[in-house]
Scaffold this active site. Structure first.
Site, mmCIF file in Angstrom:
data_model
loop_
_atom_site.group_PDB
_atom_site.id
_atom_site.type_symbol
_atom_site.label_atom_id
_atom_site.label_comp_id
_atom_site.label_asym_id
_atom_site.label_seq_id
_atom_site.Cartn_x
_atom_site.Cartn_y
_atom_site.Cartn_z
ATOM 1 N N ARG A 70 1.049 -1.635 -0.149
ATOM 2 C CA ARG A 70 0.081 0.200 -0.112
ATOM 3 C C ARG A 70 0.541 0.835 0.115
ATOM 4 N NH1 ARG A 70 -2.938 -2.264 -1.993
ATOM 5 N NH2 ARG A 70 -6.088 -2.393 -1.386
ATOM 6 N N HIS A 119 -0.195 1.071 -10.022
ATOM 7 C CA HIS A 119 -1.354 -0.244 -9.014
ATOM 8 C C HIS A 119 -2.652 -0.752 -9.699
ATOM 9 C CE1 HIS A 119 -3.854 0.920 -5.185
ATOM 10 N NE2 HIS A 119 -2.876 -0.908 -5.665
ATOM 11 N N GLU A 178 -2.303 9.351 -5.504
ATOM 12 C CA GLU A 178 -2.658 7.835 -7.024
ATOM 13 C C GLU A 178 -3.596 8.929 -7.355
ATOM 14 O OE1 GLU A 178 -3.298 4.007 -6.099
ATOM 15 O OE2 GLU A 178 -1.351 3.454 -5.154
#
Length: 322
Positions: free
Chosen positions: A235, A283, A264
């Site tokens: 993460r 991601h 992000e």
């Protein structure tokens, strides 16, 4: 007597048909699929269970709720808000539904760093034939030590795959100890600082929790062995990106590969985009076939267990967010 499960919006295309499939497979289960806020609040008033994200303002309407199924293995920041942590509702997550995909992506990043692929990809874009014959520019995995931070399902599989290359694999984990296949040893999370100076590869697979936020900051990056590589597929908030950029600029690290980020999408102006020693993927480590069916399988099994009064799988310690 029926049991009510609410599928909370937003409804993903991949979950189309879940309501009908759940009701067919679980006798006594009534599944509601509200779309508007008014419909959601009315549904939650009598709901025994829910699937999705439940912010505090909606949780206040869920007077009977006893089970919440999170839609991800590691839900985004804010999912485990104080009201949810204090509420008696049990929370389960989707862990181990895309372990194989994330582990394969991790190995791809490791191999790319070990063989200088980020630099060569940039050279290719310039049509620049620029071989590097320095043997020190390559990380020989058969002589390397990898430190896997987080030995859950994904971390354990990453360690197993790395061991096949002859890599010595050490793990640190807050809950798990050895033996784990492929690992030379698995140590408590408190051993992280002692293990950083000996690792050629540092691979983060840990979830975002109160204990892991900012786990790799300037202090810990200063402990890292000069010339080591960092890979983060856990993460984003576990690594302070500005501190990482500074460590790379100072030559502390040989390179980094990141699939997750503090912010992000990663801002276009961030210096990590332009570094030749950094590999960035947006991601996508969990992308691969069968993911949605695996998620449905977890929801279905828990729905069956919930209606039958049995113990749920993938239970979460809400105070620790996983």
């Amino acid at each position: 007597m029926s049991t009510t499960l609410v599928l909370l919006p937003p409804h993903e295309p991949a979950t189309a048909g879940w309501r009908e499939r759940l009701e067919r497979a679980v006798p006594g289960l009534v599944v509601l699929e509200p779309h508007t806020r008014e419909e959601v609040t009315l549904a939650l008033a009598d709901a025994d269970a829910a699937y999705g994200t439940l912010p505090a303002d909606l949780l206040a309407h869920a007077g009977r709720l006893r089970w919440l199924q999170a839609p991800q293995a590691g839900p985004p920041p804010g999912f485990y808000h104080p009201a949810l942590v204090a509420h008696p509702v049990r929370v389960t997550n989707m862990r181990d539904t895309y372990t194989d995909h994330v582990a394969a992506h991790t190995l791809a990043l490791v191999l790319a760093l070990a063989r200088e692929l980020p630099r060569y990809v940039r050279a290719q874009a310039r049509a620049d034939w620029a071989p590097d014959w320095d043997p020190g520019a390559v990380l020989p995995l058969g002589e390397a030590t990898a430190l896997v931070v987080g030995v859950g399902a994904i971390g354990a599989e990453v360690g197993r795959l790395l061991a096949a290359f002859g890599t010595r694999v050490v793990g640190v984990d807050a809950r798990r100890d050895g033996p784990v296949p492929g690992f030379a040893e698995v140590l408590p999370a408190a051993a992280l600082d002692r293990q950083l100076p000996g690792a050629d590869l540092i691979i983060l697979t840990v979830p975002h929790t109160p204990a892991t936020e900012g786990l790799l900051d300037a202090r810990r990056l200063a402990l890292v062995k000069p010339g080591a590589y960092l890979v983060n597929i856990g993460r984003g908030p576990t690594v302070r990106l500005d501190d990482l950029a500074a460590a790379l600029s100072a030559g502390r690290l040989a390179g980094a590969a990141l699939d997750v980020f503090e912010a992000e999408p990663l801002p276009a102006g961030h210096p990590l985009w332009r570094r030749p020693d950094v590999l960035i993927t947006p991601h996508v480590a969990g992308v691969g076939p069968h993911a949605e069916e695996r998620r449905f399988a977890v929801l279905l099994e828990n729905a069956q267990r919930f209606v039958a009064g049995q113990e749920l799988i993938n239970l979460v310690d809400k105070s620790e967010w996983y």
